[in-house]
Write a protein that holds these residues in place. Structure first.
Motif, PDB file in Angstrom:
ATOM      1  N   THR A  71       9.745   6.915   1.057  1.00 26.50           N
ATOM      2  CA  THR A  71      10.706   5.998   1.695  1.00 26.50           C
ATOM      3  C   THR A  71      10.038   5.201   2.807  1.00 26.50           C
ATOM      4  O   THR A  71      10.230   3.980   2.910  1.00 26.50           O
ATOM      5  N   LYS A  72       9.239   5.867   3.625  1.00 24.47           N
ATOM      6  CA  LYS A  72       8.551   5.156   4.709  1.00 24.47           C
ATOM      7  C   LYS A  72       7.594   4.101   4.156  1.00 24.47           C
ATOM      8  O   LYS A  72       7.506   2.990   4.694  1.00 24.47           O
ATOM      9  N   ARG A  73       6.896   4.437   3.080  1.00 20.90           N
ATOM     10  CA  ARG A  73       5.976   3.467   2.470  1.00 20.90           C
ATOM     11  C   ARG A  73       6.736   2.271   1.913  1.00 20.90           C
ATOM     12  O   ARG A  73       6.298   1.127   2.056  1.00 20.90           O
ATOM     13  N   LEU A  74       7.868   2.541   1.262  1.00 23.73           N
ATOM     14  CA  LEU A  74       8.685   1.443   0.707  1.00 23.73           C
ATOM     15  C   LEU A  74       9.150   0.510   1.817  1.00 23.73           C
ATOM     16  O   LEU A  74       9.004  -0.710   1.718  1.00 23.73           O
ATOM     17  N   PHE A  75       9.748   1.084   2.867  1.00 24.17           N
ATOM     18  CA  PHE A  75      10.214   0.253   3.972  1.00 24.17           C
ATOM     19  C   PHE A  75       9.050  -0.467   4.638  1.00 24.17           C
ATOM     20  O   PHE A  75       9.178  -1.624   5.046  1.00 24.17           O
ATOM     21  N   GLY A  76       7.914   0.219   4.760  1.00 27.80           N
ATOM     22  CA  GLY A  76       6.735  -0.393   5.370  1.00 27.80           C
ATOM     23  C   GLY A  76       6.250  -1.609   4.604  1.00 27.80           C
ATOM     24  O   GLY A  76       5.743  -2.568   5.190  1.00 27.80           O
TER      25      GLY A  76
END
Length: 128
Positions: A71-76
């Motif tokens: 999720t953090k990678r996607l938002f990033g």
């Protein structure tokens, strides 16, 4: 191990009890051996269930961690800036990109997220 020792002592006591009366004691001896087998199977099954629950809990933790990283990678990748908030809606991890976008100093950790919202939008944010 203690349970197996208990069963062994129990078997010995049954054998001692019927050592002079094998004919009359045979049903008791057979019954004891059958119950021993059932109880040992039950104990093994209980241990396997406990191990399975522990493995499932570990898998759940790993899955949570993988989901968080993903999720953090996607938002990033999709967002200009991101911020990780705790239960009190304070920024809990460094958010340098957000600080740069807002012209703020530091990494923003510990700052209340609502302090970054325009006063006209604050009620809408609070309602959600």
């Amino acid at each position: 191990q203690a349970f197996k020792s208990y069963l062994a002592v129990h078997n010995l006591l049954v054998l001692l009890r019927f050592r002079h009366d094998w004919e009359g004691g045979l049903p008791w001896i057979i019954g004891t051996l059958v119950m021993d087998r059932m109880l040992l199977d039950w104990q093994v099954s209980k241990l396997e269930r406990r191990r399975s629950r522990e493995e499932l809990a570990m898998a759940h933790v790993c899955l949570e961690q993988a989901a968080e990283v993903t999720t953090k990678r996607l938002f990033g990748r999709f967002c200009d800036a991101t911020a990780t908030l705790n239960a009190d809606l304070d920024i809990s991890e460094p958010a340098q990109q957000l600080a740069v976008m807002l012209g703020k100093q530091g990494d923003m950790v510990g700052r209340t997220f609502s302090s970054l919202i325009d006063s006209e939008d604050l009620q809408t944010f609070a309602d959600h």
